[in-house]
Design a protein around this motif. Sequence first.
Motif, PDB file in Angstrom:
ATOM      1  N   SER A 713      99.661 -14.830 -21.877  1.00  0.00           N
ATOM      2  CA  SER A 713      98.294 -14.298 -21.883  1.00  0.00           C
ATOM      3  C   SER A 713      97.521 -14.556 -23.413  1.00  0.00           C
ATOM      4  CB  SER A 713      97.848 -12.771 -21.452  1.00  0.00           C
ATOM      5  OG  SER A 713      98.165 -11.831 -22.555  1.00  0.00           O
ATOM      6  N   GLU A 714      96.214 -14.605 -23.266  1.00  0.00           N
ATOM      7  CA  GLU A 714      95.554 -15.047 -24.725  1.00  0.00           C
ATOM      8  C   GLU A 714      95.875 -13.565 -25.424  1.00  0.00           C
ATOM      9  OE1 GLU A 714      94.383 -17.477 -26.135  1.00  0.00           O
ATOM     10  OE2 GLU A 714      95.553 -18.469 -24.334  1.00  0.00           O
ATOM     11  N   HIS A 715      95.928 -12.401 -24.633  1.00  0.00           N
ATOM     12  CA  HIS A 715      96.587 -11.195 -25.507  1.00  0.00           C
ATOM     13  C   HIS A 715      97.629 -11.448 -26.373  1.00  0.00           C
ATOM     14  CE1 HIS A 715      97.324  -7.081 -26.253  1.00  0.00           C
ATOM     15  NE2 HIS A 715      98.528  -7.246 -25.810  1.00  0.00           N
ATOM     16  N   HIS A 889      92.278   1.518 -20.813  1.00  0.00           N
ATOM     17  CA  HIS A 889      92.828   0.099 -20.339  1.00  0.00           C
ATOM     18  C   HIS A 889      93.935   0.297 -18.954  1.00  0.00           C
ATOM     19  CE1 HIS A 889      90.264  -2.535 -22.720  1.00  0.00           C
ATOM     20  NE2 HIS A 889      90.857  -1.643 -23.671  1.00  0.00           N
ATOM     21  N   GLU A 921      91.930  -6.389 -12.830  1.00  0.00           N
ATOM     22  CA  GLU A 921      91.481  -6.380 -14.305  1.00  0.00           C
ATOM     23  C   GLU A 921      92.364  -6.599 -15.416  1.00  0.00           C
ATOM     24  OE1 GLU A 921      88.528  -3.508 -15.033  1.00  0.00           O
ATOM     25  OE2 GLU A 921      87.107  -4.394 -13.741  1.00  0.00           O
ATOM     26  N   PHE A 922      93.694  -5.886 -15.479  1.00  0.00           N
ATOM     27  CA  PHE A 922      94.694  -5.638 -16.341  1.00  0.00           C
ATOM     28  C   PHE A 922      95.711  -6.882 -15.997  1.00  0.00           C
ATOM     29  CE2 PHE A 922      98.878  -4.180 -17.506  1.00  0.00           C
ATOM     30  CZ  PHE A 922      98.608  -3.259 -18.654  1.00  0.00           C
ATOM     31  N   LYS A 925      93.838  -9.629 -17.684  1.00  0.00           N
ATOM     32  CA  LYS A 925      93.836  -9.869 -19.212  1.00  0.00           C
ATOM     33  C   LYS A 925      94.985 -10.112 -19.773  1.00  0.00           C
ATOM     34  CE  LYS A 925      92.292  -6.718 -22.856  1.00  0.00           C
ATOM     35  NZ  LYS A 925      91.434  -7.947 -23.574  1.00  0.00           N
ATOM     36  N   PHE A 926      96.045  -9.590 -19.147  1.00  0.00           N
ATOM     37  CA  PHE A 926      97.463  -9.408 -19.607  1.00  0.00           C
ATOM     38  C   PHE A 926      98.721 -10.596 -19.068  1.00  0.00           C
ATOM     39  CE2 PHE A 926      95.588  -5.280 -20.843  1.00  0.00           C
ATOM     40  CZ  PHE A 926      95.447  -5.347 -22.103  1.00  0.00           C
ATOM     41  N   GLU A 928      97.568 -13.679 -17.562  1.00  0.00           N
ATOM     42  CA  GLU A 928      96.742 -14.925 -16.769  1.00  0.00           C
ATOM     43  C   GLU A 928      97.579 -16.129 -16.572  1.00  0.00           C
ATOM     44  OE1 GLU A 928      93.968 -16.873 -19.741  1.00  0.00           O
ATOM     45  OE2 GLU A 928      94.383 -14.914 -20.839  1.00  0.00           O
TER      46      GLU A 928
END
Length: 948
Positions: A713-715, A889, A921-922, A925-926, A928
């Motif tokens: 992910s981008e995280h 979160h 949503e989680f 975000k984490f 993808e």
Amino acid sequence: MPDVSVVVIVYNDADRLPTAVQSVLDQTLRDVEVVIVDDCSTDRSFEVAQHLAATHPGRVRAFQLPENSGAGGEPRNVGIQHTKGRYVMFLDSDDVLELNACRNMLEAAEESGSDIVSGLCVRLHKDTRNQKRDEWYSWLYSTTRTLESVTELPDLFVWDTLCTNKCYRRDFLVENNLVFPKGMFYEDLLFIADAYLAANGITLIPNQVYFWNVHEQAAVKSVTNRRHEMTNYIHRLEVHKRIDALLEQRGLPEMKLAKDVKFLKHDLVLHLRDLPFRDDSYRREFAELSQEYLASIAPEAYERVQPIQAICAYLLQQSDWDNLIPAVDTLINRDKVSSPLAEHDGRIYWCDGHFDDAFGREVLDVTDIGYHEKPVNQLFLRNQLTRFSASGRTVSLAGRITNPLGVIPAGAQLKGELEFSARRRSLQSFQFPVQALRHEGDTVFWETAADLTAKLRPLGIVDTIWDVRLRLVVDGVRTTTRLTVADTELSGGLPVRPRLTRMVADHLEPHVSAKGHLAFRLVSEGRNGERVQELITRGVRGKPGTLAKTGYRKAKELRKKVTSGDNKLRAYHEVFSRLPIKKRTVVFESHLGKQYSDSPRAIYEEMRRQGLDFEAIWSYSGSPKAFPKGVTLVRRWSLPYLKALAQAEFWVDNQSYPLKLTKRPETTYLQTWHGSALKNMGFDQPTLKAQTRQQQAEQQRSLDRFDRFLIRSEHDVHTLARAFRLKEKTLLRVGYPRNDALVRTRRRETELGRRERGPLAAELGIPDDKTVLLYAPTFRKAGGRHGRFELPFDVERFADQFGDRYVLLVRSHYLNHVVLPPTVEGRVIDVSARHDVTPLLALADGLITDYSSVMFDYALLDRPLVFFTYDYDEYVHEGRGTYFDLLEHAPGPVVRTEDDFHETIKSFETQALEFAKSRKEFVAKFGEYDQGDAAQSIVDQFFAQWSR
């Protein structure tokens, strides 16, 4: 006035006294005097002292007591009275001072103004071949520091009880009337306790100041080598009582508790070790003395010592000899199970009985040690020798092997053999079959006879000690025991024929080893035996023997150097890295070689699935059993491991190969990593930020080895990649290969509209009607009484409340270990030993975690998560910090107390819908890039050309 007066006490030690005194006269601090006090010796000690005084007038003075005082206290008191120096030190006649001791201690005293300066004592074992050294509680002396009061460091008070490694301001001794008790052993314990408590300032220095020479084989034993004498124990207890009174007078209960802990861990243990070899009258007197003092020890002290230490103290209080004597065997041999154990109300206890005593139940409860979880081959069982006789050429033996909780089933097929092996490694051993094996109560009885004369052929010089083991095979599984002698009488010898010469030895004689086990030693019963042995000893210690031993030691040292860390690194960089790269070779590693798991496993299995032609090398640390067949296994940090890494075309791991290994340019390093980050990582950690530039540069060099770093992910880009200072070209946005199975599982469930459990549930014995919850916490430093990770909730309460609906799987972090009580069997299952967590995630209907990165993986299944963060404030705010607020979160309820945790589990079924949006949503975000094809994508990019 001298700077330092050194009081040297002596009793019947004329030969060693001059060496002790010379160590004072040779001090680099010149203004030092020696005050010798002779305790009315019966040898030439006082004559030697007078001669030394006459030889060194003004520097050495000698005094003698009119009658022997019986211990070292009164001679030191007399010595203090005759000292003239500003500072006083004590030295025993068989020990020596370090060359700079007086200078270092005087300088520390003058600079700090302390009443006492204490330095490091080194024990030299003079009877050992290389004069073994051990530093006396060296952790106390790691750096120079000054204490205003000894209460700042209770460990100093309870552990360093020597009076001899210290320098005292003389006025301090006089003003506080500090004297040693007269005629009492362990006089220094009481003196130093009184001095510690009275001192205004105690300075500790890291310098060696005192060499304590230990002569265990001396004809006249020292006090510490005569612990079996009852007077010795009586004096020790009296000294402890007086110290307790001092602490009570000063109102220091915490110091008393620390001293109680030390008594259970150390003082009592020293004397308990002798009990199995003492008669009933000795044991009764010992128990009577002990019980009075043990009654004064706080119950809290039992919680702060090792379980077996507490167990022995409790059983001694109860005069439970049947259980105490075997327990002492475990006290001496820490890993041995010497009791049959007992299960009561779902808990495991050291022995049967004492269940009506609440304190006894607490002390004897050994559930958390996990004996009940271990198979027979992982247990070191007590084997009590019950009969010994030697007649002619044959020794007849019988014994009983402890069978804890019936780990050796009644119907098991049993085989056994006695092994006699030379204690020196790499020498020979001989086996004899055990003739009879049968169950008798909670033991396994055995007996056999061995014709040692016919079969056992020692060399005769280098193999003088022979150990005996009984190897028991239970249904094909082997366990090894040693023969505990205890009070079994050993007598008689057996003739043997050494291969070298019978002039050295012609008989085997039984004896008891230091740990209480049966052993044999070669002796000579011939007239010339002692003379021949003396000649051999002289030869061994002479020039030929010295040359031989020097050659052996050099070879041993060379081998040690070759396999040392530094030389392994040299071998890697200067030898192995010059070998050609082996094409189509991949070295895989997961969690530092501890597991066959995670993304490296997923990539390896995808390569096998595609039928690629390559050589797979897996690193392992520990047992290699769970690793796949058809691969090359290399032990981590071994030379084959380093050679494989140096020649591999690819490295694939999820944590890090050894940091100091430089990767060759021709090798491609795929770093899959092992989880997205909640906790601060890399250079975002305070500890790494605080490192020097050089240390940070070394760390960065190891990170720069990564050719590709997997991103899910981008995280990860904003956290891990930034924290590791990775370049954009290194990042591979494909997701985690380990999560492909989870993504596919979720898709299949969506297509079918139902769950499919698969074979793992049946393998674990989980009924179809039970909901499966997985508890998978993050790493914790081991704690608790037994040094293991302790669950933050009462697992028995959980099982009682929810066991009719749920099965709880517990998977501790791979660096932790957890033990479950037998009462929860079937309702709570420990799955920590399973290498790969992914199948467990796929099986679980819900996940309970805290801060573990499995939260990111499990969310892909779109199933309920519960976050039990009982230590949130400490972990987040006092630890290394986090990248985001989990409370904000988290895709599921966050609870902090056990009651709230239980309430959440009660409403578990409603959470699937309640937190559905949060989970979606989680994942967005984490996770993808987790699309279920990460392993295939990596194989296609890097290994597709390896098709057969």
